[in-house]
Motif scaffolding. Structure first.
Motif, mmCIF file in Angstrom:
data_model
loop_
_atom_site.group_PDB
_atom_site.id
_atom_site.type_symbol
_atom_site.label_atom_id
_atom_site.label_comp_id
_atom_site.label_asym_id
_atom_site.label_seq_id
_atom_site.Cartn_x
_atom_site.Cartn_y
_atom_site.Cartn_z
ATOM 1 N N UNK A 115 30.389 48.311 37.905
ATOM 2 C CA UNK A 115 31.056 48.671 36.767
ATOM 3 C C UNK A 115 30.275 50.052 36.151
ATOM 4 N N UNK A 116 30.975 51.268 35.961
ATOM 5 C CA UNK A 116 30.195 52.511 35.724
ATOM 6 C C UNK A 116 30.802 52.949 34.202
ATOM 7 N N UNK A 117 32.000 52.294 33.827
ATOM 8 C CA UNK A 117 32.355 52.777 32.450
ATOM 9 C C UNK A 117 33.046 51.471 31.899
ATOM 10 N N UNK A 118 32.737 51.334 30.394
ATOM 11 C CA UNK A 118 33.385 50.277 29.551
ATOM 12 C C UNK A 118 34.084 51.033 28.582
ATOM 13 N N UNK A 119 35.436 50.862 28.665
ATOM 14 C CA UNK A 119 36.344 51.586 27.636
ATOM 15 C C UNK A 119 36.933 50.659 26.700
ATOM 16 N N UNK A 120 36.559 51.004 25.325
ATOM 17 C CA UNK A 120 36.958 50.174 24.248
ATOM 18 C C UNK A 120 37.925 50.720 23.558
ATOM 19 N N UNK A 121 39.209 49.856 23.427
ATOM 20 C CA UNK A 121 40.252 50.157 22.742
ATOM 21 C C UNK A 121 40.953 49.223 22.180
ATOM 22 N N UNK A 137 26.976 48.130 22.822
ATOM 23 C CA UNK A 137 25.669 47.830 22.883
ATOM 24 C C UNK A 137 25.470 47.237 24.373
ATOM 25 N N UNK A 138 26.030 46.591 24.714
ATOM 26 C CA UNK A 138 25.868 45.823 26.062
ATOM 27 C C UNK A 138 26.241 47.017 27.386
ATOM 28 N N UNK A 150 23.081 48.686 30.066
ATOM 29 C CA UNK A 150 23.262 48.218 31.140
ATOM 30 C C UNK A 150 23.468 49.749 32.087
ATOM 31 N N UNK A 151 23.366 50.910 31.191
ATOM 32 C CA UNK A 151 23.436 52.030 31.695
ATOM 33 C C UNK A 151 24.950 52.561 32.301
ATOM 34 N N UNK A 152 25.553 51.978 31.561
ATOM 35 C CA UNK A 152 27.283 52.331 31.856
ATOM 36 C C UNK A 152 27.683 53.136 30.760
ATOM 37 N N UNK A 153 28.644 54.105 31.096
ATOM 38 C CA UNK A 153 29.328 55.034 30.095
ATOM 39 C C UNK A 153 30.126 54.028 29.035
ATOM 40 N N UNK A 154 30.055 54.287 27.727
ATOM 41 C CA UNK A 154 30.785 53.629 26.854
ATOM 42 C C UNK A 154 31.779 54.590 26.335
ATOM 43 N N UNK A 180 27.986 57.339 23.046
ATOM 44 C CA UNK A 180 29.460 56.981 23.510
ATOM 45 C C UNK A 180 30.328 58.171 23.425
ATOM 46 N N UNK A 181 31.134 58.312 24.495
ATOM 47 C CA UNK A 181 32.144 59.240 24.496
ATOM 48 C C UNK A 181 33.335 58.849 23.883
#
Length: 323
Positions: free
Chosen positions: A65-71, A86-87, A91-95, A121-122
């Protein structure tokens, strides 16, 4: 109409999963007329602590997983927003945070802009037009002014100028009220207009404009049906199907998780209640993914005719145009 699945030359298969989109629930401080989630202040659905913990476990378990997209809803309003963000950062992923911007002015949420900046965060922010009247018609009176103040706030924190702080805006076309259907405009030209207007009038800068087609789901579908335009709009989208978009569809390398922990190929399928299936036809949940020890448990993407909205013209996804 030709069913979407038959229009494709081969089955729409999953690729290795790299994006985890998490819909934290349906509660929102707005009730926008084009919202496919049908979110509003009256909705109460949101993620439980148990599902939040499972999402965090998923993020820590799978380095692919390289991106975690919150909606949402408004994700900042909902349970699990800060822990999951925060997680992702830990873990070095893009939020990615999909924001309506006005949430910053709701009592108790004024810390969100600084929190997002601290975690790099983007922010992908909804601004369906750069004209106040159009925005307020779609999202409610006073929404444009609040959005402008929020963007100026984010600019002061470095969003739009610091290369580590990306702010993108989302354009949505008006929902059709006649058969004068149109695809989303050319991204480059429209982005240029947005940037020139917002800079000249409000001294606002941002990174990219993401034009997103209104898919006939949720409130968009209801409004189209009200004007007896649902089927004509689908046929319009089908007539502009672009095969070059298919290899770039977001559903192919993404999982969408709802507030109950169910798995979907994309957020649109989630709102249409079209869940992901294993090759043997089983419904997928976050618990089953963790038990199986793999994110790549889906063979074929579930499709419906509204998928033409993602393949029409230059294509459309949560990241804007596809080609």
């Amino acid at each position: 109409m030709t069913p979407f699945a038959l229009r494709l030359k081969s089955p729409l298969t999953k690729q290795p999963i790299t994006i985890l989109q998490v819909n934290l629930g349906k509660r929102c401080n707005l009730a926008c007329t084009h919202c496919h989630v049908e979110a509003s202040p009256l909705r109460t659905e949101e993620m439980s602590d148990r599902i939040v913990d499972r999402v965090i476990q998923l993020i820590h378990t799978f380095p692919q997983i390289h991106t975690v997209d919150l909606t949402g809803g408004a994700p900042e309003l909902l349970n699990g927003f800060k822990p999951i963000l925060a997680a992702a950062v830990a873990t070095g992923k893009q939020a990615i945070v999909r924001s309506n911007l006005t949430i910053y002015f709701v009592p108790g949420y004024a810390d969100i802009p600084a929190y997002c900046a601290q975690n790099k965060a983007r922010i992908v922010a909804s601004l369906p037009c750069y004209l106040a009247d159009n925005v307020d018609k779609m999202r409610g009176k006073g929404t444009f002014d609040a959005s402008i103040k929020a963007l100026q706030w984010l600019n002061r924190l470095g969003y739009g100028s610091d290369p580590n702080l990306q702010i993108d805006l989302v354009y949505n076309p008006p929902i059709p009220t006649s058969t004068d259907f149109r695809l989303t405009p050319d991204r480059i030209a429209l982005e240029r207009d947005y940037k020139a207007f917002l800079k000249a009038d409000f001294d606002i800068c941002f990174n990219q404009l993401l034009p997103i087609t209104n898919l006939p789901i949720g409130r968009t579908k209801f409004q189209l049906e009200h004007h007896q335009l649902y089927q004509p709009y689908l046929q319009f989208l089908e007539s502009h199907h672009n095969p070059e978009t298919v290899s770039h569809l977001m559903c192919r390398n993404q999982l969408s998780i709802d507030y109950l922990g169910n798995i979907y190929d994309c957020d649109f399928n989630q709102m249409a209640n079209l869940p992901s299936l294993t090759p043997t036809g089983e419904l997928l949940t976050i618990d089953r993914l963790l038990a199986a020890g793999t994110l790549d448990a889906i063979g074929k993407v579930q499709t419906q005719d509204y998928c033409y909205g993602c393949t029409a013209g230059s294509g459309s996804s949560c990241g804007g145009a596809l080609v």
